[in-house]
Design a protein around this motif. Structure first.
Motif, PDB file in Angstrom:
ATOM      1  N   VAL A 159       0.848  -1.208   0.000  1.00  0.00           N
ATOM      2  CA  VAL A 159       0.000   0.000   0.000  1.00  0.00           C
ATOM      3  C   VAL A 159       0.880   1.253   0.000  1.00  0.00           C
ATOM      4  CG1 VAL A 159      -1.673   1.335   1.368  1.00  0.00           C
ATOM      5  CG2 VAL A 159      -1.989  -1.139   1.067  1.00  0.00           C
ATOM      6  N   ARG A 160       1.950   1.241   0.814  1.00  0.00           N
ATOM      7  CA  ARG A 160       2.862   2.412   0.846  1.00  0.00           C
ATOM      8  C   ARG A 160       3.437   2.656  -0.547  1.00  0.00           C
ATOM      9  NH1 ARG A 160       3.991   0.539   6.186  1.00  0.00           N
ATOM     10  NH2 ARG A 160       5.657  -0.872   5.580  1.00  0.00           N
ATOM     11  N   ARG A 161       3.852   1.563  -1.217  1.00  0.00           N
ATOM     12  CA  ARG A 161       4.466   1.730  -2.546  1.00  0.00           C
ATOM     13  C   ARG A 161       3.435   2.226  -3.569  1.00  0.00           C
ATOM     14  NH1 ARG A 161       8.872  -3.138  -3.300  1.00  0.00           N
ATOM     15  NH2 ARG A 161       9.721  -2.995  -1.180  1.00  0.00           N
ATOM     16  N   ILE A 162       2.209   1.761  -3.440  1.00  0.00           N
ATOM     17  CA  ILE A 162       1.165   2.214  -4.368  1.00  0.00           C
ATOM     18  C   ILE A 162       0.917   3.713  -4.146  1.00  0.00           C
ATOM     19  CG2 ILE A 162      -1.305   1.992  -4.921  1.00  0.00           C
ATOM     20  CD1 ILE A 162      -0.911  -1.086  -4.269  1.00  0.00           C
ATOM     21  N   LYS A 163       0.853   4.092  -2.869  1.00  0.00           N
ATOM     22  CA  LYS A 163       0.596   5.519  -2.578  1.00  0.00           C
ATOM     23  C   LYS A 163       1.775   6.389  -3.023  1.00  0.00           C
ATOM     24  CE  LYS A 163      -2.911   5.156   0.964  1.00  0.00           C
ATOM     25  NZ  LYS A 163      -3.194   4.881   2.377  1.00  0.00           N
ATOM     26  N   ALA A 164       2.972   5.795  -3.054  1.00  0.00           N
ATOM     27  CA  ALA A 164       4.151   6.565  -3.492  1.00  0.00           C
ATOM     28  C   ALA A 164       4.113   6.838  -4.986  1.00  0.00           C
ATOM     29  CB  ALA A 164       5.430   5.833  -3.103  1.00  0.00           C
ATOM     30  N   GLY A 165       3.294   6.077  -5.746  1.00  0.00           N
ATOM     31  CA  GLY A 165       3.047   6.524  -7.120  1.00  0.00           C
ATOM     32  C   GLY A 165       3.298   5.619  -8.295  1.00  0.00           C
ATOM     33  N   ARG A 166       4.339   4.775  -8.318  1.00  0.00           N
ATOM     34  CA  ARG A 166       4.645   4.080  -9.581  1.00  0.00           C
ATOM     35  C   ARG A 166       3.777   2.843  -9.813  1.00  0.00           C
ATOM     36  NH1 ARG A 166      10.120   2.499  -8.790  1.00  0.00           N
ATOM     37  NH2 ARG A 166      10.044   1.380 -10.766  1.00  0.00           N
ATOM     38  N   LEU A 167       3.345   2.231  -8.714  1.00  0.00           N
ATOM     39  CA  LEU A 167       2.575   0.994  -8.798  1.00  0.00           C
ATOM     40  C   LEU A 167       1.096   1.321  -8.570  1.00  0.00           C
ATOM     41  CD1 LEU A 167       3.123  -2.133  -8.865  1.00  0.00           C
ATOM     42  CD2 LEU A 167       3.282  -2.030  -6.367  1.00  0.00           C
ATOM     43  N   ASP A 168       0.193   0.732  -9.396  1.00  0.00           N
ATOM     44  CA  ASP A 168      -1.245   0.965  -9.195  1.00  0.00           C
ATOM     45  C   ASP A 168      -1.889  -0.156  -8.399  1.00  0.00           C
ATOM     46  OD1 ASP A 168      -1.323   3.345 -10.688  1.00  0.00           O
ATOM     47  OD2 ASP A 168      -1.259   2.159 -12.537  1.00  0.00           O
ATOM     48  N   LYS A 169      -1.503  -1.400  -8.727  1.00  0.00           N
ATOM     49  CA  LYS A 169      -2.123  -2.575  -8.084  1.00  0.00           C
ATOM     50  C   LYS A 169      -1.101  -3.699  -8.050  1.00  0.00           C
ATOM     51  CE  LYS A 169      -5.575  -6.189  -8.758  1.00  0.00           C
ATOM     52  NZ  LYS A 169      -6.742  -6.711  -9.461  1.00  0.00           N
ATOM     53  N   VAL A 170      -1.117  -4.488  -6.971  1.00  0.00           N
ATOM     54  CA  VAL A 170      -0.306  -5.707  -6.921  1.00  0.00           C
ATOM     55  C   VAL A 170      -1.099  -6.775  -6.169  1.00  0.00           C
ATOM     56  CG1 VAL A 170       0.954  -4.966  -4.818  1.00  0.00           C
ATOM     57  CG2 VAL A 170       1.971  -6.666  -6.346  1.00  0.00           C
ATOM     58  N   VAL A 171      -1.025  -8.003  -6.661  1.00  0.00           N
ATOM     59  CA  VAL A 171      -1.751  -9.113  -6.016  1.00  0.00           C
ATOM     60  C   VAL A 171      -0.763  -9.884  -5.149  1.00  0.00           C
ATOM     61  CG1 VAL A 171      -3.126 -11.188  -6.403  1.00  0.00           C
ATOM     62  CG2 VAL A 171      -3.331  -9.234  -7.971  1.00  0.00           C
ATOM     63  N   LEU A 172      -1.007  -9.895  -3.855  1.00  0.00           N
ATOM     64  CA  LEU A 172      -0.109 -10.607  -2.931  1.00  0.00           C
ATOM     65  C   LEU A 172      -0.786 -11.878  -2.431  1.00  0.00           C
ATOM     66  CD1 LEU A 172       1.523  -7.779  -0.762  1.00  0.00           C
ATOM     67  CD2 LEU A 172       2.436  -8.942  -2.789  1.00  0.00           C
ATOM     68  N   ALA A 312      -5.420  -9.671 -12.528  1.00  0.00           N
ATOM     69  CA  ALA A 312      -6.155 -10.410 -11.489  1.00  0.00           C
ATOM     70  C   ALA A 312      -5.191 -11.183 -10.602  1.00  0.00           C
ATOM     71  CB  ALA A 312      -7.155 -11.373 -12.121  1.00  0.00           C
ATOM     72  N   VAL A 313      -3.994 -11.489 -11.125  1.00  0.00           N
ATOM     73  CA  VAL A 313      -3.021 -12.268 -10.340  1.00  0.00           C
ATOM     74  C   VAL A 313      -1.638 -11.623 -10.281  1.00  0.00           C
ATOM     75  CG1 VAL A 313      -4.131 -14.533 -10.541  1.00  0.00           C
ATOM     76  CG2 VAL A 313      -2.611 -13.766 -12.379  1.00  0.00           C
ATOM     77  N   GLY A 314      -1.379 -10.638 -11.162  1.00  0.00           N
ATOM     78  CA  GLY A 314      -0.099  -9.918 -11.165  1.00  0.00           C
ATOM     79  C   GLY A 314      -0.325  -8.526 -10.622  1.00  0.00           C
ATOM     80  N   GLY A 315      -0.611  -7.601 -11.506  1.00  0.00           N
ATOM     81  CA  GLY A 315      -0.885  -6.239 -11.061  1.00  0.00           C
ATOM     82  C   GLY A 315      -0.662  -5.286 -12.205  1.00  0.00           C
ATOM     83  N   THR A 316      -0.613  -3.975 -11.879  1.00  0.00           N
ATOM     84  CA  THR A 316      -0.460  -2.926 -12.895  1.00  0.00           C
ATOM     85  C   THR A 316       0.547  -1.893 -12.398  1.00  0.00           C
ATOM     86  OG1 THR A 316      -2.802  -3.212 -13.453  1.00  0.00           O
ATOM     87  CG2 THR A 316      -1.709  -1.237 -14.289  1.00  0.00           C
ATOM     88  N   PRO A 317       1.583  -1.535 -13.170  1.00  0.00           N
ATOM     89  CA  PRO A 317       1.995  -2.178 -14.414  1.00  0.00           C
ATOM     90  C   PRO A 317       2.574  -3.578 -14.159  1.00  0.00           C
ATOM     91  CG  PRO A 317       3.536  -0.424 -13.814  1.00  0.00           C
ATOM     92  CD  PRO A 317       2.457  -0.392 -12.794  1.00  0.00           C
ATOM     93  N   THR A 318       2.443  -4.450 -15.156  1.00  0.00           N
ATOM     94  CA  THR A 318       2.727  -5.875 -14.952  1.00  0.00           C
ATOM     95  C   THR A 318       4.148  -6.139 -14.433  1.00  0.00           C
ATOM     96  OG1 THR A 318       1.230  -6.334 -16.777  1.00  0.00           O
ATOM     97  CG2 THR A 318       2.619  -8.146 -16.054  1.00  0.00           C
ATOM     98  N   ASP A 319       5.155  -5.601 -15.109  1.00  0.00           N
ATOM     99  CA  ASP A 319       6.537  -5.973 -14.751  1.00  0.00           C
ATOM    100  C   ASP A 319       6.888  -5.534 -13.331  1.00  0.00           C
ATOM    101  OD1 ASP A 319       6.745  -7.098 -17.176  1.00  0.00           O
ATOM    102  OD2 ASP A 319       8.049  -5.566 -18.069  1.00  0.00           O
ATOM    103  N   LEU A 320       6.489  -4.305 -12.995  1.00  0.00           N
ATOM    104  CA  LEU A 320       6.785  -3.810 -11.651  1.00  0.00           C
ATOM    105  C   LEU A 320       5.998  -4.624 -10.617  1.00  0.00           C
ATOM    106  CD1 LEU A 320       8.181  -1.812  -9.806  1.00  0.00           C
ATOM    107  CD2 LEU A 320       6.322  -0.182 -10.229  1.00  0.00           C
ATOM    108  N   ALA A 321       4.758  -4.992 -10.959  1.00  0.00           N
ATOM    109  CA  ALA A 321       3.943  -5.778 -10.026  1.00  0.00           C
ATOM    110  C   ALA A 321       4.588  -7.155  -9.790  1.00  0.00           C
ATOM    111  CB  ALA A 321       2.531  -5.933 -10.569  1.00  0.00           C
ATOM    112  N   VAL A 322       5.042  -7.805 -10.856  1.00  0.00           N
ATOM    113  CA  VAL A 322       5.633  -9.151 -10.697  1.00  0.00           C
ATOM    114  C   VAL A 322       6.929  -9.054  -9.876  1.00  0.00           C
ATOM    115  CG1 VAL A 322       6.662 -11.111 -11.926  1.00  0.00           C
ATOM    116  CG2 VAL A 322       4.501 -10.128 -12.735  1.00  0.00           C
ATOM    117  N   ALA A 323       7.721  -8.012 -10.105  1.00  0.00           N
ATOM    118  CA  ALA A 323       8.951  -7.833  -9.313  1.00  0.00           C
ATOM    119  C   ALA A 323       8.590  -7.583  -7.848  1.00  0.00           C
ATOM    120  CB  ALA A 323       9.771  -6.671  -9.871  1.00  0.00           C
ATOM    121  N   THR A 324       7.532  -6.828  -7.605  1.00  0.00           N
ATOM    122  CA  THR A 324       7.096  -6.531  -6.228  1.00  0.00           C
ATOM    123  C   THR A 324       6.598  -7.813  -5.548  1.00  0.00           C
ATOM    124  OG1 THR A 324       6.465  -4.328  -6.991  1.00  0.00           O
ATOM    125  CG2 THR A 324       5.593  -5.020  -4.854  1.00  0.00           C
ATOM    126  N   ILE A 325       5.885  -8.643  -6.303  1.00  0.00           N
ATOM    127  CA  ILE A 325       5.411  -9.931  -5.768  1.00  0.00           C
ATOM    128  C   ILE A 325       6.608 -10.772  -5.315  1.00  0.00           C
ATOM    129  CG2 ILE A 325       4.428 -12.156  -6.521  1.00  0.00           C
ATOM    130  CD1 ILE A 325       2.426 -10.470  -8.247  1.00  0.00           C
TER     131      ILE A 325
END
Ligand SMILES: C=C(O[C@H]1C=CC=C(C(=O)O)[C@@H]1O)C(=O)O
Length: 403
Positions: A159-172, A312-325
């Motif tokens: 949530v902190r990273r999403i609020k910081a701006g680059r990530l919109d969504k990540v599925v954990l 639904a299982v990665g996030g947005t943007p995809t590459d950053l979401a998968v790295a965050t996962i």
């Protein structure tokens, strides 16, 4: 390698409404929904593949394995003739994708039932008798990779990273370990899941078993259909609460990512502007049903490779979401949240997203995994409760008498 007399034979058979009860072997492959689908056993050939091209390489392997076989398909519908079960890794650089051509397959659709056999002596076989499998007895649960407190901290960090701006969504996702007193036979789980979750697809490939409500794609005769899910509620008032702005935002990322991927492989696409509500026994979801047509020569594996991983299982943007996962979950998802289903040699196929399931680690131990889409308004304790609502599917299947 195929022998000179290897044949694939598909014959119509009398109606088999209870496919889930017909595998004579615990080494079972399944794709079943509401009495229709496929159940299979015996490996004629299989391959395990790594790397980002795994789905394409597996499709080529399947074509190669079946090219020279003598085919006698007396049914000729999607899923008849040569067929492979597929279970893809979530992250193909960190896990293995399975392709299996079973030696025996029973299938059923709205027009009837069939049996396919493959091998040197392929000829019509007797339909195996119905078998009811015993459960694995009492289950003890243990923490998986992260305990509840550490997983909630991972959600808070997301949530902190999403609020910081680059990530919109990540599925954990989080895992728990289920340890059974008696061995766990996948057929028992399939029998429980098909009877409790009619509107889901019950899958089983190499010890990964579950009942997913999310269809990445169905491709039949050039028509493609996808049921995209994201946004979850449970308990009283869930039907109303699932329409909250937070759920709608979470859903929109998933629907948009699936539609954008499908744009690249379709010649016509119909994406509804508003999601529907899908009600399941344990939770409700927001759902977008996308339909379209693909050009000649595009097969189900190609579409799956273009779509995976949706948000639904990665996030947005995809590459950053998968790295965050990878960083925050600290879990190797294996084939959880990967595409799971089947392909035939006409390019038809169905792939669910391997959710609401578990991976057998040994005879007595199953790793259960469930994930939650995290957006700026997510609350760690609520996400933990959501993961528990999703884990109910496999907990009930393992221990139905505990209800
Ligand atoms: C990642 C999972 O669910 C996805 C599918 C539907 C709803 C979801 C959600 O609301 O978070 C997830 O995106 C899972 O069940 O493990």
């Amino acid at each position: 390698m195929p022998g000179p007399n290897t044949r694939i034979v598909t014959t119509p058979v009398s109606d088999i409404p209870d496919l889930a009860f017909r595998s004579p072997s615990p080494e079972v492959f399944s794709w079943l929904k509401d009495g229709h689908g496929l159940i299979a056993w015996g490996e004629y050939a299989s391959v395990r593949l790594n790397g980002t091209e795994a789905l394409h390489a597996g499709e080529a392997w399947f074509a190669d394995q079946t090219a020279d076989l003598e085919l006698d398909d007396q049914v000729r519908r999607p899923g008849t003739g040569a067929l492979a079960f597929v279970s893809g890794a979530f992250d193909p650089d960190r896990a293995t994708t399975s392709f299996v051509i079973p030696s025996h397959i029973l299938g059923r659709d709205e027009f009837g039932s069939w049996m396919t056999t493959i091998g040197d002596t392929a000829s019509p076989h007797a339909i195996p008798p119905r078998v009811e499998i015993d459960g694995p007895g009492p289950i003890t649960y243990g923490d998986g990779n992260l305990d509840a407190a550490d997983w909630m901290e991972a959600v808070a960090e997301a949530v902190r990273r999403i609020k910081a701006g680059r990530l919109d969504k990540v599925v954990l996702a989080r895992d728990i370990m289920a340890i059974a007193e008696q061995p766990i036979d996948p057929r028992f789980l399939i029998q429980q899941l098909t009877s409790a979750y009619h509107s889901c697809w019950t899958y089983s490939v190499h010890g990964l078993v579950g009942a997913t409500p999310e269809l990445l794609l169905r491709l039949a005769a050039g028509h493609v259909y996808s049921r995209v899910l994201a946004g979850t509620e449970w308990g009283e008032g869930a039907y109303e609460r699932v329409q909250s702005p937070k759920n709608r935002e979470e859903h929109a990322y998933a629907a948009r990512s699936a539609a954008a991927a499908l744009e690249k492989v379709t010649i016509r696409l119909d994406v509804p502007g508003e999601p529907k509500v899908l009600t399941l026994p344990n939770v409700v979801h927001l759902a977008t049903e996308i339909r379209g047509d693909v050009a000649d020569g595009i097969g189900a594996c190609q579409v799956a490779a273009a779509m995976h991983p949706t948000a639904a299982v990665g996030g947005t943007p995809t590459d950053l979401a998968v790295a965050t996962i990878t960083e925050l979950e600290g879990l190797n998802r294996g084939r959880y949240a990967g595409p799971v289903g089947w392909i035939d040699s006409a390019g038809n196929g169905e792939f669910g997203i391997a959710l609401r399931g578990g991976q057998l680690r040994d005879d007595h131990t199953m790793q259960l995994i469930a994930g939650c889409g995290i957006v700026a308004d997510s609350n760690p304790a609520t996400e933990l409760a959501e993961s528990m609502s999703k884990l109910v599917v496999m907990r009930d299947a393992l221990e139905p008498s505990s209800n």
